[in-house]
Design an enzyme around this catalytic site. Sequence first.
Site, PDB file in Angstrom:
ATOM      1  N   ASP A  67       0.809  -1.218   0.000  1.00 56.78           N
ATOM      2  CA  ASP A  67       0.000   0.000   0.000  1.00 56.78           C
ATOM      3  C   ASP A  67       0.843   1.268   0.000  1.00 56.78           C
ATOM      4  OD1 ASP A  67       0.877  -0.518   2.599  1.00 56.78           O
ATOM      5  OD2 ASP A  67      -1.107  -1.084   3.308  1.00 56.78           O
ATOM      6  N   ASN A 136      -7.679  -2.898  14.085  1.00 61.12           N
ATOM      7  CA  ASN A 136      -9.048  -3.234  13.677  1.00 61.12           C
ATOM      8  C   ASN A 136      -9.077  -4.455  12.750  1.00 61.12           C
ATOM      9  OD1 ASN A 136      -8.015  -2.259  11.309  1.00 61.12           O
ATOM     10  ND2 ASN A 136      -9.331  -0.449  11.184  1.00 61.12           N
ATOM     11  N   HIS A 138      -7.270  -4.908  10.029  1.00 61.26           N
ATOM     12  CA  HIS A 138      -6.999  -4.691   8.595  1.00 61.26           C
ATOM     13  C   HIS A 138      -5.712  -5.395   8.174  1.00 61.26           C
ATOM     14  CE1 HIS A 138      -4.719  -0.585   9.276  1.00 61.26           C
ATOM     15  NE2 HIS A 138      -3.856  -1.584   9.272  1.00 61.26           N
ATOM     16  N   GLU A 143      -9.833  -2.020   5.180  1.00 61.55           N
ATOM     17  CA  GLU A 143     -10.437  -1.662   6.460  1.00 61.55           C
ATOM     18  C   GLU A 143     -11.731  -2.458   6.700  1.00 61.55           C
ATOM     19  OE1 GLU A 143      -8.553  -0.096   8.337  1.00 61.55           O
ATOM     20  OE2 GLU A 143      -8.130   1.968   7.775  1.00 61.55           O
TER      21      GLU A 143
END
Length: 244
Positions: A67, A136, A138, A143
């Site tokens: 990313d 979380n 990811h 997400e």
Amino acid sequence: MQTHVFQTAQQIAKAAATLIAAQLLRKPDSVLGLATGSTPIPTYQALIAMHQSGMLDFSRATSFNLDEYVGISPDHVCSYHRYMQDNLFSHINMSPDRIHIPDGNAADVAASAKAYDAAILSAGGIDLQLLGIGHNGHIGFNEPGHEFVYGCHQVQLSETTIKANQRFFDSAQDVPRFAVSLGIGSIMQSRQVLLLATGEDKAEAVRMALEGDVSPQWQASILRTHPDVIFLLDKGAASRLTHW
Ligand code: F6R
């Protein structure tokens, strides 16, 4: 799926670097999927040490990073282009034309993301994908949501991620709100996946990935359906697992 729990982050780094080195020794022209963030830094240091000792040659390897932030230049001190140069590429002998990182400044992000997926396919697919995990759940910047997105795409970063990553920037305001991330499809198509998690603050994400339902609310949970995935955890990250 295999889960290994270690005492320290250093042991994880050695184990991860050993697996990556084994991959490169077996197949010198391997395609590596690489991650950024704090977690893989000790692994990159171990790989650099192996390279500098003459044991590991990256000259025929290809890499695709997971990313990049949208809207910051590649030489920005917080860009993932810069991170990879500083933490790995400037210390090893990977050929610059075999290094790939999503373009966060593309005029047409969708077209550029599509081309990124195509480049992975034409390189023969990812042999070994290195991953961290967000608080979380990811992986990459996929997400929590209502679906698993297949291809490389632009994502809106969640508040949790912005908060977690603000430590790299001057303030939360400076953290980009968008990123380009490899999709879950490309991650799942990698022949082997290696997920590293350290620290108690990752314990809930690791528990949901390994013991919760397979759900896009905890994106890493999809890895349980991958045929060859290894979780390397320290005691803190494994502390909420009921079995391992
Ligand atoms: C990084 C990435 C992210 C990180 C995750 C954990 O390329 O895609 O999924 O792996 O946010 O980051 P750290 O290791 O900083 O806790």
